[in-house]
Design a protein around this motif. Structure first.
Motif, PDB file in Angstrom:
ATOM      1  N   GLN A  73      95.796 -14.835  30.837  1.00 20.94           N
ATOM      2  CA  GLN A  73      96.701 -14.189  29.875  1.00 20.94           C
ATOM      3  C   GLN A  73      98.029 -14.924  29.838  1.00 20.94           C
ATOM      4  OE1 GLN A  73      96.858 -10.165  31.669  1.00 20.94           O
ATOM      5  NE2 GLN A  73      99.094 -10.210  31.545  1.00 20.94           N
ATOM      6  N   LYS A  74      98.799 -14.661  28.801  1.00 20.19           N
ATOM      7  CA  LYS A  74     100.073 -15.355  28.628  1.00 20.19           C
ATOM      8  C   LYS A  74     101.043 -14.999  29.764  1.00 20.19           C
ATOM      9  CE  LYS A  74      98.683 -17.085  24.765  1.00 20.19           C
ATOM     10  NZ  LYS A  74      98.588 -16.372  23.516  1.00 20.19           N
ATOM     11  N   GLN A  75     101.893 -15.954  30.081  1.00 20.37           N
ATOM     12  CA  GLN A  75     102.813 -15.731  31.205  1.00 20.37           C
ATOM     13  C   GLN A  75     103.865 -14.673  30.897  1.00 20.37           C
ATOM     14  OE1 GLN A  75     103.645 -17.773  28.824  1.00 20.37           O
ATOM     15  NE2 GLN A  75     105.422 -19.080  29.249  1.00 20.37           N
ATOM     16  N   HIS A  76     104.144 -14.496  29.574  1.00 18.38           N
ATOM     17  CA  HIS A  76     105.083 -13.438  29.181  1.00 18.38           C
ATOM     18  C   HIS A  76     104.604 -12.850  27.864  1.00 18.38           C
ATOM     19  CE1 HIS A  76     107.487 -17.115  27.569  1.00 18.38           C
ATOM     20  NE2 HIS A  76     106.876 -16.585  26.547  1.00 18.38           N
ATOM     21  N   ALA A  77     105.387 -11.940  27.289  1.00 10.48           N
ATOM     22  CA  ALA A  77     104.948 -11.247  26.076  1.00 10.48           C
ATOM     23  C   ALA A  77     104.479 -12.262  25.033  1.00 10.48           C
ATOM     24  CB  ALA A  77     106.098 -10.403  25.536  1.00 10.48           C
ATOM     25  N   GLY A  78     103.308 -11.996  24.437  1.00  8.26           N
ATOM     26  CA  GLY A  78     102.687 -12.937  23.512  1.00  8.26           C
ATOM     27  C   GLY A  78     103.544 -13.230  22.302  1.00  8.26           C
ATOM     28  N   TYR A  79     104.354 -12.264  21.892  1.00 11.88           N
ATOM     29  CA  TYR A  79     105.176 -12.456  20.691  1.00 11.88           C
ATOM     30  C   TYR A  79     106.443 -13.251  20.983  1.00 11.88           C
ATOM     31  CZ  TYR A  79     107.424  -8.422  22.881  1.00 11.88           C
ATOM     32  OH  TYR A  79     108.018  -7.593  23.795  1.00 11.88           O
ATOM     33  N   TYR A  80     106.760 -13.400  22.258  1.00 12.95           N
ATOM     34  CA  TYR A  80     107.981 -14.118  22.621  1.00 12.95           C
ATOM     35  C   TYR A  80     107.673 -15.624  22.599  1.00 12.95           C
ATOM     36  CZ  TYR A  80     112.386 -15.266  24.759  1.00 12.95           C
ATOM     37  OH  TYR A  80     113.626 -15.778  24.964  1.00 12.95           O
ATOM     38  N   PRO A  81     108.602 -16.463  22.086  1.00  9.72           N
ATOM     39  CA  PRO A  81     108.287 -17.892  21.943  1.00  9.72           C
ATOM     40  C   PRO A  81     107.756 -18.569  23.213  1.00  9.72           C
ATOM     41  CG  PRO A  81     110.388 -17.409  20.911  1.00  9.72           C
ATOM     42  CD  PRO A  81     109.942 -16.138  21.586  1.00  9.72           C
ATOM     43  N   VAL A  82     106.976 -19.614  22.982  1.00 11.71           N
ATOM     44  CA  VAL A  82     106.358 -20.433  24.020  1.00 11.71           C
ATOM     45  C   VAL A  82     105.561 -19.609  25.042  1.00 11.71           C
ATOM     46  CG1 VAL A  82     106.682 -22.641  25.208  1.00 11.71           C
ATOM     47  CG2 VAL A  82     108.573 -21.724  23.894  1.00 11.71           C
ATOM     48  N   ALA A  83     104.743 -18.718  24.489  1.00 11.23           N
ATOM     49  CA  ALA A  83     103.823 -17.993  25.377  1.00 11.23           C
ATOM     50  C   ALA A  83     102.646 -18.914  25.668  1.00 11.23           C
ATOM     51  CB  ALA A  83     103.350 -16.712  24.697  1.00 11.23           C
ATOM     52  N   GLU A  84     102.367 -19.130  26.947  1.00  9.53           N
ATOM     53  CA  GLU A  84     101.317 -20.063  27.354  1.00  9.53           C
ATOM     54  C   GLU A  84     100.397 -19.365  28.338  1.00  9.53           C
ATOM     55  OE1 GLU A  84     100.764 -23.075  26.392  1.00  9.53           O
ATOM     56  OE2 GLU A  84     102.649 -23.815  25.533  1.00  9.53           O
ATOM     57  N   ALA A 108      95.962 -20.411  40.742  1.00 12.12           N
ATOM     58  CA  ALA A 108      96.588 -20.174  39.440  1.00 12.12           C
ATOM     59  C   ALA A 108      96.860 -21.512  38.775  1.00 12.12           C
ATOM     60  CB  ALA A 108      97.889 -19.398  39.604  1.00 12.12           C
ATOM     61  N   ILE A 109      96.568 -21.571  37.475  1.00 10.28           N
ATOM     62  CA  ILE A 109      96.948 -22.761  36.711  1.00 10.28           C
ATOM     63  C   ILE A 109      97.643 -22.311  35.436  1.00 10.28           C
ATOM     64  CG2 ILE A 109      95.116 -24.279  37.550  1.00 10.28           C
ATOM     65  CD1 ILE A 109      93.668 -23.724  34.876  1.00 10.28           C
ATOM     66  N   GLY A 110      98.600 -23.082  35.003  1.00  9.78           N
ATOM     67  CA  GLY A 110      99.275 -22.741  33.755  1.00  9.78           C
ATOM     68  C   GLY A 110     100.456 -23.664  33.544  1.00  9.78           C
ATOM     69  N   LYS A 111     101.000 -23.586  32.324  1.00 10.28           N
ATOM     70  CA  LYS A 111     102.151 -24.445  32.041  1.00 10.28           C
ATOM     71  C   LYS A 111     103.430 -23.833  32.577  1.00 10.28           C
ATOM     72  CE  LYS A 111     100.269 -26.869  28.107  1.00 10.28           C
ATOM     73  NZ  LYS A 111     100.291 -27.122  26.671  1.00 10.28           N
ATOM     74  N   ASP A 112     103.441 -22.513  32.711  1.00 12.42           N
ATOM     75  CA  ASP A 112     104.662 -21.856  33.158  1.00 12.42           C
ATOM     76  C   ASP A 112     104.275 -20.590  33.925  1.00 12.42           C
ATOM     77  OD1 ASP A 112     107.369 -21.092  33.312  1.00 12.42           O
ATOM     78  OD2 ASP A 112     107.194 -19.899  31.488  1.00 12.42           O
ATOM     79  N   GLY A 113     104.872 -20.361  35.048  1.00 15.75           N
ATOM     80  CA  GLY A 113     104.683 -19.087  35.745  1.00 15.75           C
ATOM     81  C   GLY A 113     103.541 -19.035  36.740  1.00 15.75           C
ATOM     82  N   ALA A 114     102.794 -20.138  36.889  1.00  7.88           N
ATOM     83  CA  ALA A 114     101.705 -20.137  37.887  1.00  7.88           C
ATOM     84  C   ALA A 114     102.299 -20.047  39.295  1.00  7.88           C
ATOM     85  CB  ALA A 114     100.851 -21.384  37.748  1.00  7.88           C
ATOM     86  N   ASP A 115     103.412 -20.724  39.500  1.00 11.71           N
ATOM     87  CA  ASP A 115     104.046 -20.729  40.830  1.00 11.71           C
ATOM     88  C   ASP A 115     104.441 -19.308  41.252  1.00 11.71           C
ATOM     89  OD1 ASP A 115     105.959 -20.637  38.794  1.00 11.71           O
ATOM     90  OD2 ASP A 115     107.488 -21.643  39.994  1.00 11.71           O
TER      91      ASP A 115
END
Ligand code: FAD
Length: 440
Positions: free
Chosen positions: A357-368, A388-395
């Motif tokens: 799932q997206k690292q933050h709210a889907g409607y907020y820009p740059v949801a990855e 965990a893998i992802g562009k942002d927030g995996a850490d």
């Protein structure tokens, strides 16, 4: 009282400093076989890439500073070559003069780390990266030879970091690995994003590939492929720096690591070991393991310093074990894991829950998207491993799971982890919570 420390980098320099903080009296001497002390191993790939462009930032202390500020003697180019546990001495070789002498300790702390494994080829184009001297050699070679094409062998995190940094530096780099099992800390199928990232950048890579010959620039491969490279970097694993201890009564395991107990004590009285050289245990499963990462060296250094400063040895603080929490960035992605390794899972009766799932709210820009996997033991529902893998927030998610394991939470408790929510940061049901719900 005299304390001798072997190795002057992550574990060694830290333990000496921590001891001095609490103990102003003891004499402290560190022997380091190489040129430098206290360099930032972990930063070296980023210095080579020019992301960190000031070499001074890679060297956090010198022997003069340690002497002046902390009254700690650091002798570089001094290699410990033998331990005589019976009379509490070590033999040391001064590489600048060739002299060999013995020195007596009351307590000895070993932090000699590991060395990079090498490949059996004679070539002035072949390098490994372990310390600042290696880094300086690679850097001068790149400059002097106008390196434009590089070959990286191996896909551990150091190789992946060098790959990324060479790319940003504009060096055209090829990656090879001898099997299909890359970046071993991660579940291998999740490593797919690494291939996607390198394909996107037109970086050539070949799996099940090895070098069979190097003739100046010309490299011949097992596959029959032949190609010229200006520089070759081998990241093909590490080996413990414990050969010099084999003749002593100090116990080594079959891989050459030093088994320690929860006080970092070895089988020899007054001899401690910390850092990459030790065989310790997992915090949550208690099984024996060696984890060659920086956090453990620093934790051990503080704990030993605290324990050595106690008036009453019965108050000793015990180490609770490691989780092997780790992360690597490969271009736009971060890949992190915590807990036992993928291959150790087969010792358990477990279930795996995965959520993307997206690292933050889907409607907020740059949801990855982030993909989080949590493995838990069926009987106890305790967490064994997570990736965990992802562009942002995996850490952040890996650190949450690390804390959950330390707190002995079950997978069900993840529903109750009350995360900090606002649209730029997470969701009212964060991916960590979703794992808990999905486990029901
Ligand atoms: P080291 O820091 O390696 O120090 C050991 C020292 O002992 C060496 O300088 C060696 O020369 C000396 N020595 C060895 N034998 C003798 C002897 N007989 N006599 C005298 N001196 C001796 N970890 C992470 O957690 N995250 C990262 O991002 C990360 N990145 C890394 C990147 C690179 C390029 C490298 C090489 C390592 C990285 N690490 C990372 C691993 C981390 O650096 C090690 O876990 C940590 O340095 C271990 O500390 P140590 O004191 O055990 O060994």
């Amino acid at each position: 009282n005299k304390i001798i420390v072997i190795g002057a980098v992550a574990g060694g320099a830290t333990v000496a400093s921590q001891i001095r903080r609490l103990d102003k009296e003891s004499e402290i001497v560190i022997y380091e076989k190489d040129r430098d002390m206290s360099f930032a191993n972990c930063g070296l790939p980023y210095y080579l890439g020019g992301i960190v462009n000031n070499r001074d930032l890679m060297l956090s202390a010198t022997p003069e500073q340690f002497n002046n500020k902390k009254d700690i003697t650091v002798k570089t180019y001094h290699e410990a070559i033998a331990l005589n546990a019976q009379d509490k001495t070590i033999s040391v070789k001064n590489h600048q003069t060739g002299d060999i002498f013995t020195d007596h300790y009351d307590q000895l702390i070993l932090s000699p780390g590991c060395r990079a494994r090498t490949l059996p080829f004679e070539s002035n184009r072949l390098f490994t990266l372990r310390n600042l001297e290696d880094t300086d050699r690679i850097e001068s070679f790149i400059e002097e030879q106008h390196v434009q094409k590089a070959l990286i062998i191996g896909t551990g995190y150091v190789s992946l970091e060098i790959l990324e940094n060479f790319y940003y530096r504009g060096i055209k780099t090829t990656l090879i690995h001898r099997s299909e099992q890359i970046n071993k800390s991660m579940d291998n199928d999740l490593n797919q994003v690494i291939f996607e990232e390198i394909k996107k950048r037109d970086i050539p890579f070949r799996l099940n590939e090895e070098i069979t010959n190097i003739n100046d620039k010309t490299v011949t491969f097992k596959s029959g492929h032949i190609e010229d490279f200006d520089i070759i970097i081998a990241g093909v694993g590490i080996e413990p720096n414990s050969d010099w201890l084999k003749t002593s009564s100090l116990k080594l395991n079959d891989k050459g690591y030093i088994p320690v107990n929860e006080y970092f004590e070895t089988n020899v009285n007054d001899v401690y070991a910390i850092g990459d050289i030790i065989e310790t245990f997992y915090r949550h499963t208690k099984k024996r393991t060696s984890i060659t990462l920086a956090w453990g060296a620093h934790r051990a250094a503080s704990l030993i310093a605290e324990n050595l400063s106690l008036d009453n040895p019965h108050d000793k603080v015990s180490f609770k074990g490691l989780l092997g929490t780790n992360i690597v960035r490969v271009f736009d992605y971060a890949l992190g894991s915590v807990g036992i390794s993928e291959s150790e899972l087969s010792d358990y009766n477990y279930t795996m829950i995965e959520q993307t799932q997206k690292q933050h709210a889907g409607y907020y820009p740059v949801a990855e998207p982030i993909t989080l996997r949590v493995y838990f033991e069926n009987e106890t529902r305790k967490i064994l491993r997570a990736c965990a893998i992802g562009k942002d927030g995996a850490d952040k998610r890996i650190d949450i799971i690390s804390t959950a394991i330390i707190g002995e939470l079950t997978v069900d408790d993840l529903r109750d982890v009350e995360i900090a929510y606002a649209p730029p940061f997470s969701s009212p049901k964060d991916i960590v919570n979703m794992i808990g719900y999905k486990a029901q």
